[in-house]
Write a protein that holds these residues in place. Structure first.
Motif, PDB file in Angstrom:
ATOM      1  N   GLU A 160       0.835  -1.199   0.000  1.00  0.00           N
ATOM      2  CA  GLU A 160       0.000   0.000   0.000  1.00  0.00           C
ATOM      3  C   GLU A 160       0.872   1.254   0.000  1.00  0.00           C
ATOM      4  O   GLU A 160       0.545   2.262  -0.641  1.00  0.00           O
ATOM      5  N   GLU A 211     -11.135  -2.986   0.987  1.00  0.00           N
ATOM      6  CA  GLU A 211     -10.526  -3.315  -0.294  1.00  0.00           C
ATOM      7  C   GLU A 211     -11.583  -3.492  -1.376  1.00  0.00           C
ATOM      8  O   GLU A 211     -11.356  -3.141  -2.536  1.00  0.00           O
ATOM      9  N   GLU A 262      -5.347  -4.620  -4.787  1.00  0.00           N
ATOM     10  CA  GLU A 262      -6.410  -4.442  -3.793  1.00  0.00           C
ATOM     11  C   GLU A 262      -7.258  -5.700  -3.689  1.00  0.00           C
ATOM     12  O   GLU A 262      -7.683  -6.100  -2.596  1.00  0.00           O
TER      13      GLU A 262
HETATM   14 FE   LIG Z   1      -5.975  -1.407  -0.282  1.00  0.00          FE
END
Ligand SMILES: [Fe+2]
Ligand SMILES: [Fe+2]
Ligand SMILES: [Fe+2]
Ligand SMILES: [Fe+2]
Lengths: 301, 301
Positions: A160, A211, A262
């Motif tokens: 991330e 997510e 993600e």
């Molecule tokens: Fe994420």
């Protein structure tokens, strides 16, 4: 520019706000490095197998946050539609908290997806680090094995953060957004740490739902690009090297890769929540560490 | 033993106190895995280059905490005598705090070096994780690059946890020691987090001095082994695989490898304290990530 002996090439780069003098011996390097800061617009991705080892002074690798062994090709075939139907109080708390947060994010960012990414990735990088740390401490004091989960969560946080690094070249945060980021970090870090202490299952489920929302956002971002409302600029060199994209990759490929990451995090966190729910202590699946496909409902994979 | 279809071999392993059922398809594996828990006394080190990829069902790799790519040969030629002379208030605070703590450790453990390791490694694994996390959060909110330091610190924490895993096979902690570990974790985690917030320089200097003491302790451990007061038992399989030791390695080789790791951490932390002191933001040297030699006084390496 300095009064150092001519054999030394001096460059400046900034980390942590401190100035650094990186001196490289010019005789040892064929090509003087003009700018070793990440984001330099020089050579894009060097295929890992063709590049000499990094200790070689002629090594073209420009990044410090990651080495060639940390690069990968994202799994673009990942199932984008996976969703875990909330069942029970824990799931519902996680789900509605995320929907609540989404409302505020949508109101503030609207169609500014670059800015949305650069702010929200700073938040997205928190849960993996908190979870990884708490598991690490638990394994230490209980003299237990980690099953690989500490590494998986810390790598999620790192991933991330790399998203943030990528989008920083694409959208510069405004002063308001910077203030927002600092506030959001304090708030979300405290909240998530408390949540993780009380109920790791709910915490992971929440990250899974976050997510799922990220996938929706990046899909909308893709739509803005494809319909011409956002320019499909060339991909930043960092993104090209990190995801092993082609040298002529553009923003579209970057968003596709981010979205695939993600989806991977979604599956890993939903899996962990499911395992905790089922009172199982399975180790992390090999695919979780290798950006492969992870089915949140398949135990013992 | 279960009533599952004969094609599945069921094994049990425990992570986080939860029972796991790891089912492996027997037709896909030549050799049924009897016990996948770490510490199983089966095949020791599989040379990385000879082993098939881990996704291969016949893969002999037994560990979840680390994969072949995470193993390495420790740098046994590291300079064990490096010491940073305390200069200034920050260094002196760090130095005398460590000496103070040493007094208590010496009084409690005396010559029981196996138990000393298994308790103190739980403490040693805290600073890298705390430091890594705080740098991670700082980089996020300031939109800054890490220079590779987050990864270096998190890997230090992971390495110390692996030390714990190794010594757990060698010395089982007593109930008093387990209680001590839990108390020490709460205390040291709070103390170190506070210290890191106030003065990262002092925090890293303190870790440097702690590692200097660890080198002394492991040297004393070696003396106990060499003079026959502690049996030179065969090395645990985990240690053999993690440090790429020979299949007939013994405790002596394990202690040598551990001590080399401690020296590496010493140098990395002293370097970081020196960099902060000099107000420099150099990236982490490549050697810091690769278990190579790191000179704490050499900037821009
Ligand atoms: Fe994420
Ligand atoms: Fe992200
Ligand atoms: Fe250690
Ligand atoms: Fe240590």
């Amino acid at each position: 520019p300095s009064s150092v002996a001519p054999a030394l090439v001096t460059t400046r780069s900034t980390y942590f706000g401190l100035r650094a003098l990186n001196t490289q011996s010019q005789t040892a390097r064929e090509t003087p490095i003009q700018d070793t800061a990440e984001g330099s617009a020089e050579t894009p991705y060097q295929p890992v197998k063709d590049a000499p080892p990094k200790s070689d002074p002629n090594y073209p690798w420009k990044w410090n946050s990651f080495l060639p062994e940390h690069t990968y090709k994202p799994n673009l075939n990942v199932n984008l539609k996976r969703h875990v139907q909330p069942t029970g109080l824990s799931d519902r708390f996680a789900y509605y908290t995320v929907k609540f947060l989404r409302f505020f994010a949508d109101s503030f960012f609207r169609k500014r997806y670059g800015h949305r990414a650069v702010v929200l990735e700073t938040v997205a990088a928190v849960p993996g680090m908190v979870g990884g740390m708490m598991l690490h401490l638990q394994c230490l004091r209980r003299f237990q094995q980690s099953g690989g989960w500490i590494r998986v969560l810390l790598e999620e946080a790192e991933n991330e953060r790399m998203h943030l690094m990528v989008y920083m070249s694409i959208a510069q945060p405004t002063w308001l957004e910077r203030a927002l980021v600092i506030t959001a970090q304090a708030g979300f870090f405290s909240f998530y740490t408390l949540l993780y202490t009380i109920s790791p299952k709910t915490a992971h489920r929440m990250v899974g739902y976050l997510e799922e929302e990220a996938i929706v956002s990046y899909t909308e971002y893709l739509k803005e690009i494809d319909e011409g409302r956002t320019p499909n600029i060339p991909a930043p060199p960092l993104a090209i090297d990190y995801w092993q994209l082609g040298p002529d990759a553009h923003l579209r490929e970057v968003v596709l890769a981010t979205r695939a990451d993600e989806a991977h995090h979604r599956d890993v966190n939903h899996l962990r929540a499911n395992l905790i729910k089922a009172r199982r202590g399975d180790p992390a699946p090999y695919a979780a560490l290798k950006h492969g496909d992870v089915d949140p409902h398949k135990f013992g994979a």
